[in-house]
Motif scaffolding. Structure first.
Motif, mmCIF file in Angstrom:
data_model
loop_
_atom_site.group_PDB
_atom_site.id
_atom_site.type_symbol
_atom_site.label_atom_id
_atom_site.label_comp_id
_atom_site.label_asym_id
_atom_site.label_seq_id
_atom_site.Cartn_x
_atom_site.Cartn_y
_atom_site.Cartn_z
ATOM 1 N N SER A 1 9.612 -0.102 2.893
ATOM 2 C CA SER A 1 8.216 -0.107 3.297
ATOM 3 C C SER A 1 8.132 -0.501 4.761
ATOM 4 O O SER A 1 8.784 -1.455 5.191
ATOM 5 C CB SER A 1 7.407 -1.093 2.463
ATOM 6 O OG SER A 1 6.068 -1.105 2.911
ATOM 7 N N SER A 2 7.337 0.245 5.509
ATOM 8 C CA SER A 2 7.056 -0.126 6.890
ATOM 9 C C SER A 2 5.677 -0.773 6.986
ATOM 10 O O SER A 2 5.228 -1.114 8.072
ATOM 11 C CB SER A 2 7.141 1.106 7.801
ATOM 12 O OG SER A 2 6.256 2.096 7.353
ATOM 13 N N ASP A 3 5.018 -0.938 5.860
ATOM 14 C CA ASP A 3 3.714 -1.597 5.777
ATOM 15 C C ASP A 3 3.902 -2.992 5.182
ATOM 16 O O ASP A 3 4.932 -3.276 4.559
ATOM 17 C CB ASP A 3 2.766 -0.791 4.880
ATOM 18 C CG ASP A 3 2.419 0.567 5.479
ATOM 19 O OD1 ASP A 3 2.560 0.719 6.705
ATOM 20 O OD2 ASP A 3 2.015 1.459 4.722
ATOM 21 N N PRO A 4 2.901 -3.872 5.332
ATOM 22 C CA PRO A 4 3.013 -5.217 4.746
ATOM 23 C C PRO A 4 3.253 -5.177 3.235
ATOM 24 O O PRO A 4 2.695 -4.334 2.533
ATOM 25 C CB PRO A 4 1.656 -5.851 5.069
ATOM 26 C CG PRO A 4 1.183 -5.128 6.279
ATOM 27 C CD PRO A 4 1.684 -3.716 6.115
ATOM 28 N N GLU B 1 0.826 -1.210 0.000
ATOM 29 C CA GLU B 1 0.000 0.000 0.000
ATOM 30 C C GLU B 1 0.855 1.253 0.000
ATOM 31 O O GLU B 1 0.421 2.302 -0.440
ATOM 32 C CB GLU B 1 -0.939 0.020 1.208
ATOM 33 C CG GLU B 1 -2.238 -0.692 0.980
ATOM 34 C CD GLU B 1 -3.011 -0.156 -0.220
ATOM 35 O OE1 GLU B 1 -3.276 1.052 -0.289
ATOM 36 O OE2 GLU B 1 -3.350 -0.957 -1.106
ATOM 37 N N ARG B 2 2.091 1.148 0.517
ATOM 38 C CA ARG B 2 2.949 2.329 0.627
ATOM 39 C C ARG B 2 4.398 1.887 0.461
ATOM 40 O O ARG B 2 4.883 1.044 1.193
ATOM 41 C CB ARG B 2 2.732 2.967 1.996
ATOM 42 C CG ARG B 2 3.487 4.231 2.232
ATOM 43 C CD ARG B 2 3.203 4.707 3.678
ATOM 44 N NE ARG B 2 3.400 6.115 3.831
ATOM 45 C CZ ARG B 2 2.498 7.048 3.647
ATOM 46 N NH1 ARG B 2 1.301 6.736 3.271
ATOM 47 N NH2 ARG B 2 2.771 8.314 3.831
ATOM 48 N N LEU B 3 5.067 2.470 -0.521
ATOM 49 C CA LEU B 3 6.482 2.195 -0.766
ATOM 50 C C LEU B 3 7.230 3.526 -0.812
ATOM 51 O O LEU B 3 6.748 4.487 -1.409
ATOM 52 C CB LEU B 3 6.695 1.461 -2.091
ATOM 53 C CG LEU B 3 6.096 0.065 -2.240
ATOM 54 C CD1 LEU B 3 6.293 -0.430 -3.670
ATOM 55 C CD2 LEU B 3 6.729 -0.895 -1.258
ATOM 56 N N LEU B 4 8.392 3.571 -0.198
ATOM 57 C CA LEU B 4 9.243 4.758 -0.241
ATOM 58 C C LEU B 4 10.399 4.462 -1.177
ATOM 59 O O LEU B 4 11.180 3.543 -0.932
ATOM 60 C CB LEU B 4 9.766 5.119 1.151
ATOM 61 C CG LEU B 4 10.791 6.238 1.209
ATOM 62 C CD1 LEU B 4 10.186 7.558 0.727
ATOM 63 C CD2 LEU B 4 11.348 6.388 2.609
ATOM 64 N N ALA B 5 10.502 5.222 -2.254
ATOM 65 C CA ALA B 5 11.578 5.043 -3.233
ATOM 66 C C ALA B 5 12.675 6.067 -2.947
ATOM 67 O O ALA B 5 12.431 7.272 -3.004
ATOM 68 C CB ALA B 5 11.048 5.212 -4.645
ATOM 69 N N LEU B 6 13.877 5.581 -2.633
ATOM 70 C CA LEU B 6 15.060 6.431 -2.503
ATOM 71 C C LEU B 6 15.760 6.356 -3.847
ATOM 72 O O LEU B 6 16.466 5.395 -4.140
ATOM 73 C CB LEU B 6 15.957 5.949 -1.362
ATOM 74 C CG LEU B 6 15.292 5.865 0.014
ATOM 75 C CD1 LEU B 6 16.249 5.291 1.047
ATOM 76 C CD2 LEU B 6 14.783 7.223 0.442
ATOM 77 N N VAL B 7 15.542 7.353 -4.669
ATOM 78 C CA VAL B 7 15.898 7.297 -6.081
ATOM 79 C C VAL B 7 17.402 7.147 -6.288
ATOM 80 O O VAL B 7 17.845 6.286 -7.042
ATOM 81 C CB VAL B 7 15.347 8.537 -6.816
ATOM 82 C CG1 VAL B 7 15.751 8.533 -8.267
ATOM 83 C CG2 VAL B 7 13.834 8.590 -6.691
ATOM 84 N N GLU B 8 18.207 7.969 -5.648
ATOM 85 C CA GLU B 8 19.647 7.934 -5.886
ATOM 86 C C GLU B 8 20.307 6.692 -5.296
ATOM 87 O O GLU B 8 21.320 6.227 -5.804
ATOM 88 C CB GLU B 8 20.314 9.192 -5.334
ATOM 89 C CG GLU B 8 19.944 10.426 -6.122
ATOM 90 C CD GLU B 8 20.652 11.674 -5.635
ATOM 91 O OE1 GLU B 8 21.305 11.633 -4.570
ATOM 92 O OE2 GLU B 8 20.547 12.693 -6.326
#
Length: 187
Positions: A146-149, A133-140
């Motif tokens: 993800s802290s969610d399932p 449901e939530r993904l954090l993309a660190l581009v560089e």
């Protein structure tokens, strides 16, 4: 007396300068407080932003149907966001979600709502799909957090976990929390 007169004048000037600096700091550091706008300062429709390295190679691309930039937080709120990230090794990640929030410098993009990222097969590395449901993309850094399932599909194998750290360069992912996996038999 004539010898000490210049020293007395210099001492008085030094004390006067010291007093002046001590009594005027508010004048030197006075800044005007301006209110930062809370409403968007610009919007984008059906846009695409691309970033390139020094050699001219595209490193990442950001697409969206609509975006609004808020100067108070220096964030770009995007509807139907797609992110493409290409590392130096040629590893490519295609990610998308219903909404996204990109930082002003473009180094982080949070994908919200039916987020998924796909890394096509590369050499000996199999195709990999990440769903959450939530993904954090660190581009560089070429990382997805993800802290969610999350659910990871690697060829026929399926893994789930409560949180994830994925590095697209190495193909390594760390699942934490309640982790489950189903490994398909090898042909």
């Amino acid at each position: 007396m004539t010898l000490s007169l210049p020293l007395i004048v210099l001492g008085l000037l030094a004390m006067g300068s010291w007093w002046l600096v001590r009594s005027m700091p508010e004048l030197l550091s006075a800044t005007t407080t301006s209110t930062v706008r809370q409403e968007p300062d610009y919007t984008l429709e059906n846009f695409s932003l691309r970033a390139f390295d020094a050699t001219g190679r595209m490193t990442h691309e950001l697409h969206g149907e609509q975006a609004k930039h808020y100067p108070a937080s220096d964030e770009l709120y995007i509807q139907n966001v797609r992110v493409v990230s290409i590392s130096e090794t040629g590893s490519r990640i295609n990610a998308q979600a219903m909404q996204g929030i990109a930082t002003g410098d473009g180094k982080q993009v949070t994908l919200i709502g039916e987020a998924q990222a796909i890394r096509p097969a590369l050499g000996e590395l199999p195709r990999l799909e990440l769903h959450g449901e939530r993904l954090l993309a660190l581009v560089e850094e070429h990382q997805l957090l993800s802290s969610d399932p999350v659910k990871i599909i690697r060829d026929q194998d399926v893994f789930t976990g409560n949180s994830m750290n994925f590095n697209s360069d190495s193909g390594a992912y760390i699942l934490q929390g309640r982790v489950r996996g189903v490994l398909a038999p090898q042909p």
